[in-house]
Write a protein that holds these residues in place. Structure first.
Motif, PDB file in Angstrom:
ATOM      1  N   ASP A 262       0.826  -1.213   0.000  1.00 37.88           N
ATOM      2  CA  ASP A 262       0.000   0.000   0.000  1.00 37.88           C
ATOM      3  C   ASP A 262       0.860   1.263   0.000  1.00 37.88           C
ATOM      4  O   ASP A 262       0.500   2.273  -0.598  1.00 37.88           O
TER       5      ASP A 262
ATOM      6  N   CYS B 115      -5.687   3.990   9.875  1.00 36.28           N
ATOM      7  CA  CYS B 115      -6.654   3.299   9.022  1.00 36.28           C
ATOM      8  C   CYS B 115      -6.160   1.871   8.828  1.00 36.28           C
ATOM      9  O   CYS B 115      -4.985   1.576   9.037  1.00 36.28           O
TER      10      CYS B 115
ATOM     11  N   ASP C 101      -7.922   0.961   3.817  1.00 34.00           N
ATOM     12  CA  ASP C 101      -8.066   2.421   3.827  1.00 34.00           C
ATOM     13  C   ASP C 101      -9.245   2.930   4.664  1.00 34.00           C
ATOM     14  O   ASP C 101      -9.605   4.105   4.584  1.00 34.00           O
TER      15      ASP C 101
ATOM     16  N   TYR D 100      -1.258   3.442   8.174  1.00 34.99           N
ATOM     17  CA  TYR D 100      -1.819   2.103   8.368  1.00 34.99           C
ATOM     18  C   TYR D 100      -1.567   1.547   9.765  1.00 34.99           C
ATOM     19  O   TYR D 100      -0.536   1.780  10.368  1.00 34.99           O
TER      20      TYR D 100
ATOM     21  N   ARG E 140      -3.456  10.819   0.212  1.00 36.30           N
ATOM     22  CA  ARG E 140      -4.639  10.460  -0.574  1.00 36.30           C
ATOM     23  C   ARG E 140      -5.877  10.907   0.184  1.00 36.30           C
ATOM     24  O   ARG E 140      -6.160  10.410   1.277  1.00 36.30           O
TER      25      ARG E 140
ATOM     26  N   GLN F 229      -9.304  11.389   1.820  1.00 36.73           N
ATOM     27  CA  GLN F 229     -10.198  10.330   2.280  1.00 36.73           C
ATOM     28  C   GLN F 229     -11.244  10.959   3.193  1.00 36.73           C
ATOM     29  O   GLN F 229     -10.933  11.903   3.931  1.00 36.73           O
TER      30      GLN F 229
ATOM     31  N   TYR G 294      -9.531  11.770   9.021  1.00 40.08           N
ATOM     32  CA  TYR G 294      -8.284  11.387   8.339  1.00 40.08           C
ATOM     33  C   TYR G 294      -7.301  12.563   8.228  1.00 40.08           C
ATOM     34  O   TYR G 294      -6.223  12.388   7.694  1.00 40.08           O
TER      35      TYR G 294
ATOM     36  N   ILE H 103      -4.592   9.734   3.593  1.00 35.75           N
ATOM     37  CA  ILE H 103      -3.681   8.628   3.919  1.00 35.75           C
ATOM     38  C   ILE H 103      -2.296   8.898   3.317  1.00 35.75           C
ATOM     39  O   ILE H 103      -2.181   9.268   2.135  1.00 35.75           O
TER      40      ILE H 103
ATOM     41  N   ARG I 171       1.125   9.018   1.555  1.00 35.01           N
ATOM     42  CA  ARG I 171       1.635   8.409   0.319  1.00 35.01           C
ATOM     43  C   ARG I 171       3.104   8.821   0.183  1.00 35.01           C
ATOM     44  O   ARG I 171       3.415   9.863  -0.416  1.00 35.01           O
TER      45      ARG I 171
END
Lengths: 280, 470
Positions: free
Chosen positions: B144, B353, B357, B382, B440, B442, B451, B455, B457
């Motif tokens: 991920d 998360c 996700d 994560y 990202r 969310q 969030y 998320i 990246r």
């Protein structure tokens, strides 16, 4: 009525104060029933009419009770012990913060502390014996000294707990006292039976701190672990959901204030001197 | 010293005092690794007060011109200039730890009018109940995050130090799990004096889980073991560490990173998977300037700020008190639960998360507690995957859970990016901005309180920084 008598294992009576058992010795001879059809009584033996019950044969648990009148009559700086302790009243009504603090500890610390909590519920003085590597047989005077501390601590605890009835102001009976945290918030679910006396001040903290502070006079080299042990035992009662933080602080403070009164007692001082010889 | 010698109730505080040669010496003792108790005893003798019991073991911490004053420092000042700016004898104010009578504390003019702040209990995030199932494993997290691309571009974390401020690391467990020997620098680690175990040899637990999360993303970092959560005030009724202990460890980090240069790596990331559990653990009422949980002027902020001002990235977990399934320790409270340092402006605050996700239902949500910057968490990473295997449950190993894990994964991402982008090129605030901008999105409008900006990246962040060629 030998040594280490347990007046029935009901809570409220036989708990952790003076009446704790501490390994072998100091508790009279072993007991074996004699068969009735073959008694030894018919055998003529030399009788010892000069036999004596030696001081060392005293059950220290009971012997220690003799400290109480002496302790009660002591004055230090013109004050009796209870005036010198002068604890403030407990916080009543209990606040949400007080309960939340105990709940957080119950969730965060109880899983790790559970073993200690259960072990320390009764006979917690075993922890001190273990730390010092002693038994009633190896160090009888130190053992008696600890019994004296425990008896005084037990008495002081009851007197101080009784002192704060009907907390917001003295009103007529029926009396009531500072509730245990689990009476306010039953989901605290203490993992041991809730003692038959009110929350404030904490008995374990009082007796534990008194034991540690007095033993530190005897064994200054163990001062730090003794204090840490008392703090741990006190804190574990809070993690168990049996006390608020102010209870354990008040118990410990009472112990610090009581120590000079104990030191002023001749019985204590004499036992202390004998105990010193066991550590030379 | 025991706090009940006061003969009254007590509050544990950090009290500001004017410079004194003994306080300078005590701070110096601490930084040299010596016990400050002897020096402090002398100070205590000269400053004894019946309603104020000073903790001699704690020593003294410099706060220079005061907790709310910021020395004029920049990332390039590390070394000689920092040494001159932060010299202990230039600190006009120091913090000492003391137990004080709450009645005296409330009196005007207490502590000669110098400010006093709470030194509250803090703890590491708790492992969540076994009912929380893993949604993936380390490999799925790596997929991920696309760590293959990071590593293809040389972003392994080499030359980056990551301080794990937690319960200590068990290096052998990490070596077993990863199949390689992680780099852990003993000399630049710091252990509170009340802790018996040595760096890298601590009991397997929360700290090892956090180190695992970092290494899973950035395997070549140099770990620094700061088991500050194991530190306890000596002889007091508490079982947890306090902010004071955190400050002692942070001072050591500031010194080694900025002043002496003992940490030779080109970047420093500080992972903080801990916090204060519940508002009831703050002893002062709302609005009181002595509070910790909602007070941006608590002196710990100065230390966090100093570290970031000298280029260290400070990463914090948001907490596990989110609406949906808050940890039991939150006592059902789910609003305003990002508190204290976890809500500071300078830090990167992590939500969690799962690998699908979806926000994990315990991840603390914004806004932060009133009084602190409201827009937290910053980003999400994560968690809830089978990773470190630090804990075995009835059905086998438990997953790594909590925002503790997402915090560590994010620290690993930052460390990977820092391999080729030292703070002299990209300061921590810019790094946070890049991570937010490249996350990202969310959860609807961005940023949001679930969030943050989305998320993490790391590959997109690397591209934005120009260290990953598209």
């Amino acid at each position: 009525m030998g040594g280490n008598w347990f007046g029935g294992n009901w809570f409220g009576g036989n708990w952790f104060g003076g009446n704790w058992s501490g390994g072998s010795g100091g508790g009279g001879s072993p007991v074996f029933a004699m068969r009735a059809d073959r008694p030894l009584a018919e055998i003529a033996i030399t009788r010892d009419y000069s036999a004596k019950f030696r001081d060392a044969e005293w059950d220290p648990d009971l012997r220690a009770i003799a400290i109480l009148p002496e302790f009660l009559s002591q004055q230090v700086d013109g004050k009796y012990w209870q005036a010198a302790v002068a604890l403030p009243p407990p916080t009543y009504p209990v606040t949400a913060k007080m309960i939340n603090e105990v709940l957080v500890l119950a969730v965060a610390e109880r899983p790790e502390a559970l073993g200690e909590i259960v072990e320390e519920n009764q006979n917690f003085q075993m922890r001190w014996l273990q730390l010092l590597n002693i038994t009633a047989t190896s160090h009888p005077h130190t053992f008696l000294l600890m019994k004296i501390m425990a008896r005084v601590g037990e008495f002081a605890m009851v007197a101080l707990k009784l002192q704060y009835s009907n907390p917001p102001g003295a009103t007529a009976p029926p009396y009531w006292y500072q509730p245990r945290p689990s009476q306010v918030c039953p989901t605290l679910y203490p993992p041991v039976q809730v003692p038959g006396h009110p929350a404030y001040p904490a008995g374990h903290a009082l007796i534990g701190t008194l034991t540690s502070e007095c033993l530190a006079d005897l064994l200054p080299q163990y001062k730090e672990p003794l204090r840490a042990l008392a703090a741990r035992v006190g804190m574990n009662r809070m993690i168990a959901g049996l006390h608020y933080r102010e209870d354990i602080d008040a118990g410990a403070r009472a112990a610090v204030a009581i120590r000079p009164f104990l030191q002023a007692c001749k019985f204590y001082a004499a036992t202390f001197e004998l105990a010193k010889t066991e550590w030379q | 010293m025991t706090p009940w010698e006061l003969g009254s109730g007590y509050v544990r505080v950090l009290a500001q005092r004017n410079q004194n040669s003994l306080l300078v010496k005590a701070a110096n003792d601490l930084l040299k690794g010596d016990s400050p108790a002897g020096t402090m005893s002398e100070y205590i003798q000269r400053n004894a007060a019946t309603d104020f019991l000073i903790d001699d073991e704690f020593g003294a911490l410099p706060i220079w011109d005061g907790a709310d004053q910021r020395p004029a420092v920049s990332i390039r000042d590390r070394g000689e200039k920092a040494s001159s700016l932060l010299a202990l004898d230039k600190s006009k104010k120091f913090l000492i730890r003391a137990y004080v009578d709450p009645v005296s504390l409330a009196k005007p003019g207490f502590n000669n009018g110098e400010p006093v702040w709470l030194d509250p209990d803090v703890r590491g995030g708790l492992t969540l109940p076994p009912a929380n199932k893993a949604t993936g494993d380390t490999d799925t997290v790596r997929q991920d995050l696309n760590t293959a691309t990071l590593q293809h571009n040389g972003l392994y974390g080499a030359g980056v130090a990551v301080a794990i401020v937690d319960t200590g690391i068990c290096k052998a467990h990490l070596a077993k799990r990863f199949g390689f020997e992680p780099d852990l620098n003993d000399g630049n680690s710091w252990t509170p004096p009340t802790v018996a175990t040595k760096p890298g040899f601590h009991r397997i637990g929360h700290g090892t889980m956090c180190a695992y999360g970092v290494l899973a993303v950035a395997p070549n970092v140099t770990l620094l073991d700061y088991p500050l959560l194991l530190g306890r005030p000596a002889g007091e009724h508490t079982v947890s560490a306090t902010i004071g202990e955190m400050m002692r460890g942070y001072l050591t980090l500031i010194w080694r990173w900025a002043v002496t240069g003992a940490i030779p790596q080109s970047a420093l990331v500080v992972n903080n998977s801990w916090g204060i559990f519940h508002p009831s653990l703050d002893d002062f009422p709302p609005g009181d300037p002595q509070r910790y949980i909602d007070n941006p002027n608590h002196p710990f902020r100065l230390y966090v700020w100093l570290l970031t001002a000298f280029g260290a990235d400070v990463v914090f977990a948001a907490g596990n008190c989110g609406g949906g399934c808050p940890n039991a320790v939150c006592l059902q409270r789910t609003e305003g639960m990002i508190m204290g340092a976890n809500a500071y402006d300078e830090v990167l605050t992590l939500a969690g998360c799962d690998i699908l996700d979806a926000r994990v239902c315990y991840s603390s949500q914004g806004p932060s507690i009133a009084g602190m910057p409201p827009q937290k968490p910053d980003i999400t990473a994560y968690t809830q995957f089978l990773g470190s295997k630090i804990q075995r449950g009835p059905r086998g190993f438990e997953p790594d859970t909590g925002t503790s894990t997402s915090c560590a994964v994010a620290s690993g991402c930052v460390a990977a990016l820092r391999t080729l982008r030292p703070p002299t090129a990209t300061d921590p605030a810019t790094m946070i901005a890049v991570l937010k901008a490249t996350a990202r999105p969310q959860g609807g409008a961005v940023p949001n309180y679930d969030y943050g900006y989305g998320i993490v990246r790391p590959v997109a962040a690397g591209r934005s920084l120009g260290i990953i060629i598209p």
